[in-house]
Design a protein around this motif. Structure first.
Motif, short mmCIF file in Angstrom:
data_model
loop_
_atom_site.label_atom_id
_atom_site.label_comp_id
_atom_site.label_asym_id
_atom_site.label_seq_id
_atom_site.Cartn_x
_atom_site.Cartn_y
_atom_site.Cartn_z
N SER A 1 6.55 16.95 2.40
CA SER A 1 7.30 16.71 1.18
C SER A 1 8.41 15.70 1.49
O SER A 1 9.23 15.97 2.37
N PRO A 2 8.42 14.56 0.83
CA PRO A 2 7.49 14.12 -0.21
C PRO A 2 6.13 13.74 0.36
O PRO A 2 6.03 13.28 1.50
N GLN A 3 5.11 13.95 -0.45
CA GLN A 3 3.74 13.64 -0.06
C GLN A 3 3.10 12.86 -1.19
O GLN A 3 3.29 13.18 -2.37
N ALA A 4 2.34 11.82 -0.85
CA ALA A 4 1.97 10.80 -1.83
C ALA A 4 1.12 11.34 -2.97
O ALA A 4 1.46 11.17 -4.14
N TRP A 5 0.00 12.00 -2.66
CA TRP A 5 -0.85 12.38 -3.79
C TRP A 5 -0.27 13.57 -4.54
O TRP A 5 -0.57 13.76 -5.72
N ALA A 6 0.59 14.35 -3.92
CA ALA A 6 1.33 15.36 -4.67
C ALA A 6 2.34 14.70 -5.61
O ALA A 6 2.54 15.15 -6.74
N ALA A 7 2.98 13.62 -5.13
CA ALA A 7 3.93 12.89 -5.98
C ALA A 7 3.22 12.25 -7.17
O ALA A 7 3.78 12.16 -8.27
N ALA A 8 2.00 11.78 -6.97
CA ALA A 8 1.25 11.13 -8.05
C ALA A 8 0.62 12.13 -9.01
O ALA A 8 0.20 11.76 -10.10
N SER B 1 0.87 -1.17 0.00
CA SER B 1 0.00 0.00 0.00
C SER B 1 0.91 1.22 0.00
O SER B 1 2.12 1.10 -0.24
N ILE B 2 0.37 2.39 0.29
CA ILE B 2 1.23 3.57 0.23
C ILE B 2 0.92 4.52 1.37
O ILE B 2 -0.25 4.70 1.75
N ALA B 3 1.98 5.10 1.93
CA ALA B 3 1.83 6.09 3.01
C ALA B 3 1.43 7.43 2.43
O ALA B 3 1.70 7.73 1.26
N ALA B 4 0.80 8.27 3.27
CA ALA B 4 0.30 9.55 2.78
C ALA B 4 1.42 10.57 2.58
O ALA B 4 1.35 11.38 1.64
N GLY B 5 2.46 10.59 3.44
CA GLY B 5 3.52 11.55 3.21
C GLY B 5 4.34 11.86 4.44
O GLY B 5 3.93 11.59 5.57
#
Length: 706
Positions: free
Chosen positions: A620-627, A273-277
């Motif tokens: 930063s880094p943040q997951a949905w910003a990275a995506a 899965s993925i962490a939020a950030g």
């Protein structure tokens, strides 16, 4: 637990800190490599600060920072120099700290003597730990426990708090002289030679010690994060473009998403899965992880599968007002702090989110549309039905939220700050609240379930969900539309009154297709208006609204993921030029932020300040910003797969000379190339027709299937 209700903002880390991340671990430190007490700096694992101080002294003098080199998200090299040797004006001792974060910390410290004379030195590392819970640090309210003991041993230091049953072991090779709070090395660095010590910090959780993932006993390339990163790079689609900025932004997105993946040690064969950030959200979040893995689908689809599987295992089963768990509900976030060790989930699951549950069903439907993991998706249909049961028990026809106790989040959509939902005059909306975008998610979830029923040949079930989708769409366009304003209300308050502020939420409604086509043009015009569009992105709240503050968290700032969804919505309804302008602004902002989009930035107009202004506590880094850049490219390609029906739409706008190879779809790997002459798609499975035109807005609805 009162951590959920913290309504302030965490302390700013500033631009003088460095953040390293890997899975559920991270480190925040100064640019010298030192971890300085008194703020948020530290080494964290499982929502616990293992180290709150880690300061290097050479002959009792701090090292002067020269440069930080970051090769991977979990690895940095800190280059500095010690003070001048006796009788010298300039330093001749180079100091190199090679640091790897993951399940603790490894640091290889090297002193290099640039002179012709051996250097006798005393090297001290000052160590401290408060074993603080992440929530305490985030809120600036660390509760110092008196029983944190630091015991020297032959290899270093043992740090442990009996009351919290947590701590860390600090190991050094060669062995130091250790006293409580300090490792001491009395050394001689040969002329033109080097001296090196390898340090390792192992976490101790619930009394059990586990080795840091980058062990000093194994080559670095054999560490599990390094092997996973190599596989991630090897299996990711390859992108070729002469657009240097786009290439750099996409490369950074890939690296950050790879570092934010969460692997479960007791399920080694399960996709991540993925962490939020980082730094505050290095854990599974329902909304964030679902939207991130959705946007990352062109890059990797295992993130989506791992996310929905893990959320399904944690799906609500009982009614618990304190955690807001309810049968069928998808969680908001999972925590592992010291106060949560007895949780049956291996951490504290909190369910105060109104949108995670419909997004869960939506993502399952999107995996179906991509034609991947068919059997696994089918196995999760009972979880989708449980989620829909929760929605339909609560929605009539709209889905509202209201926290169960004063321990919960006051606002439970994505704008979840206490003042994030307000009227045009700035008055705060009172729960229960039905958010506009949430009704769009519910509409899309109903449609997704109808498609599953269609493919199973269950006509009655298909008609049931089609009817529910049609009813909420009709009711939404009647109750949320503000004809005198020409836009949709943010929501309905507890009295059923439209919350009339002009905000970005309605862009999500375009994305899900709940917007009537005759209203879409007015919505698009408002989103791209000077009140909303800064030149770098769409504000969360228009500058003409009473609560507008470009330096706020949700009332006038720019969130990249929010903009990516707005762009997708505009593209869906045919507003390609408007979508292209927003996408171009975001990519230019990414360049200004060193190719990495932050969680959010301030909403000042581009005409006022020529560069985007950072938001001080942005992750930063943040997951949905990275995506976000990945989703932007998908939107600009106007790429829409619909594998079960044998269709793919692709009709690029604003892109040229772009080649992407190895996009996973329907068990195959497709290549896509955009040139001045058009677009070519190869490698698709048989039976799929490519349409070189944009998909019509309502194509996803079953009554539009031909």
């Amino acid at each position: 637990m009162d951590g959920w209700t913290f309504e302030g903002q965490p302390g700013a880390l500033g631009d003088t800190t460095v953040t390293l991340v890997e899975g559920g671990s991270f480190c925040v430190c100064a640019r010298s490599g030192d971890i300085v007490q008194g703020g948020a700096q530290g080494v964290y694992h499982a929502d616990t600060r293992l180290l709150s101080r880690w300061e290097l002294r050479v002959d009792d003098v701090p090292v002067e920072a020269l440069r930080v080199l970051t090769a991977e998200p979990y690895h940095a090299t800190f280059i500095g120099r010690a003070g001048p040797r006796p009788g010298r004006a300039e330093s001749s001792l180079l100091v190199i700290r090679d640091r790897y974060v993951g399940g603790g910390l490894r640091e290889d410290l090297t002193l290099r003597n640039m002179s012709d004379e051996p250097a006798g030195c005393v090297v001290d590392i000052h160590v401290s730990s408060d074993v603080a819970d992440l929530f305490e640090v985030k809120a600036g309210r660390v509760r110092y426990v008196p029983d944190v003991e630091m015991t020297p041993d032959r290899s270093g230091l043992m740090i442990f708090s009996t009351s919290r049953s947590r701590g860390a072991r600090v190991l050094a090779e060669p062995a130091p002289f250790a006293v409580p709070g300090m490792l001491v090395f009395r050394i001689v660095v040969p002329a033109r030679g080097e001296w090196t010590v390898s340090l390792q910090v192992n976490p101790i959780l619930e009394g059990e010690e586990s080795p840091a993932w980058f062990s000093t006993h194994h080559p670095l390339e054999h560490a599990e994060p390094a092997k996973r990163r190599a596989d991630w790079r090897r299996l990711s689609p390859a992108i070729s473009t002469p657009d240097r900025a786009l290439a750099k932004v996409l490369r950074c997105s890939r690296e950050d998403l790879g570092a934010l993946r969460l692997f479960e040690s007791d399920r080694p064969d399960e996709p991540p899965s993925i962490a939020a950030g980082a730094p505050w959200f290095m854990t599974l979040f329902g909304r964030d992880s679902l939207l991130t893995s959705w946007m990352a689908l062109p890059l990797d689809q295992s993130l989506a599968l791992g996310t929905v599987r893990r959320l399904a295992r944690l799906q609500g089963r009982i009614d618990d007002p304190l955690t807001e768990e309810e049968p069928g509900k998808i969680l908001h976030e999972l925590r592992f702090g010291v106060q949560t060790g007895s949780s049956p989930h291996g951490g504290l699951a909190y369910y105060g989110s109104v949108d995670s549950t419909p997004l869960f069903v939506m993502l399952l439907g999107e995996l179906r549309r991509w034609g991947v993991y068919g059997e696994a998706v089918q196995e999760l249909l009972p979880n989708a039905d449980a989620a829909l049961d929760w929605i339909t028990r609560s929605a009539d026809p709209f889905l509202f939220y209201r926290r169960k106790t004063d321990h919960g989040l006051l606002n439970q959509g994505w704008k979840d700050s206490f003042d994030g939902v307000n009227f045009a005059d700035g008055t705060l909306a009172r729960p229960p609240i039905a958010l506009a975008e949430v009704q769009g998610y519910v509409y899309a979830a109903y449609n997704a379930r109808a498609h599953f029923a269609q493919e199973a040949g269950d006509r009655a079930l298909k008609e049931h969900w089609m009817d529910r989708a049609a009813r909420i769409r009709e009711a939404f366009n009647e109750r949320f539309w503000l004809p005198d304003r020409g836009y949709y209300a943010v929501g309905l308050d507890g009295g059923g009154r439209p919350i009339d502020s002009l905000a970005s939420n309605m862009g999500h409604c375009l994305w899900t297709g709940i917007v009537d086509e005759d209203k879409a043009e007015s919505v698009a015009r408002h989103l791209i208006s000077p009140e909303m569009f800064t030149g770098y992105g769409v504000r969360t709240l228009a500058s003409s609204m009473g609560a507008y503050n470009p330096m706020s968290y949700h009332n006038g700032s720019v969130w990249p993921h929010d903009n990516a969804i707005v762009v997708s919505g505009l593209m869906r309804y045919g507003f390609a030029e408007e979508a292209r302008r927003i996408a171009a602004g975001l990519l230019e902002a990414a360049e200004a932020f060193g190719w990495r989009l932050p969680e959010l930035f301030c909403g000042f107009d581009r005409d006022e300040f020529t560069l985007p202004v950072p938001y001080p506590t942005s992750c930063s880094p943040q997951a949905w910003a990275a995506a976000t850049p990945i989703q932007l490219v998908r939107s600009l390609l106007r790429f829409d797969p619909w594998v079960p029906y044998g269709h793919i739409w692709v009709d690029p706008v604003g892109l040229d000379n772009l080649r992407i190879t190895g996009i996973p779809i329907a068990g195959a790997r497709m290549d896509l190339e955009v040139t001045e002459g058009g677009v070519s798609v190869t490698g698709l499975p048989e039976g799929i027709t490519v349409h070189h035109e944009p998909r019509r807005p309502m194509t996803a609805a079953l009554h539009h299937v031909s």
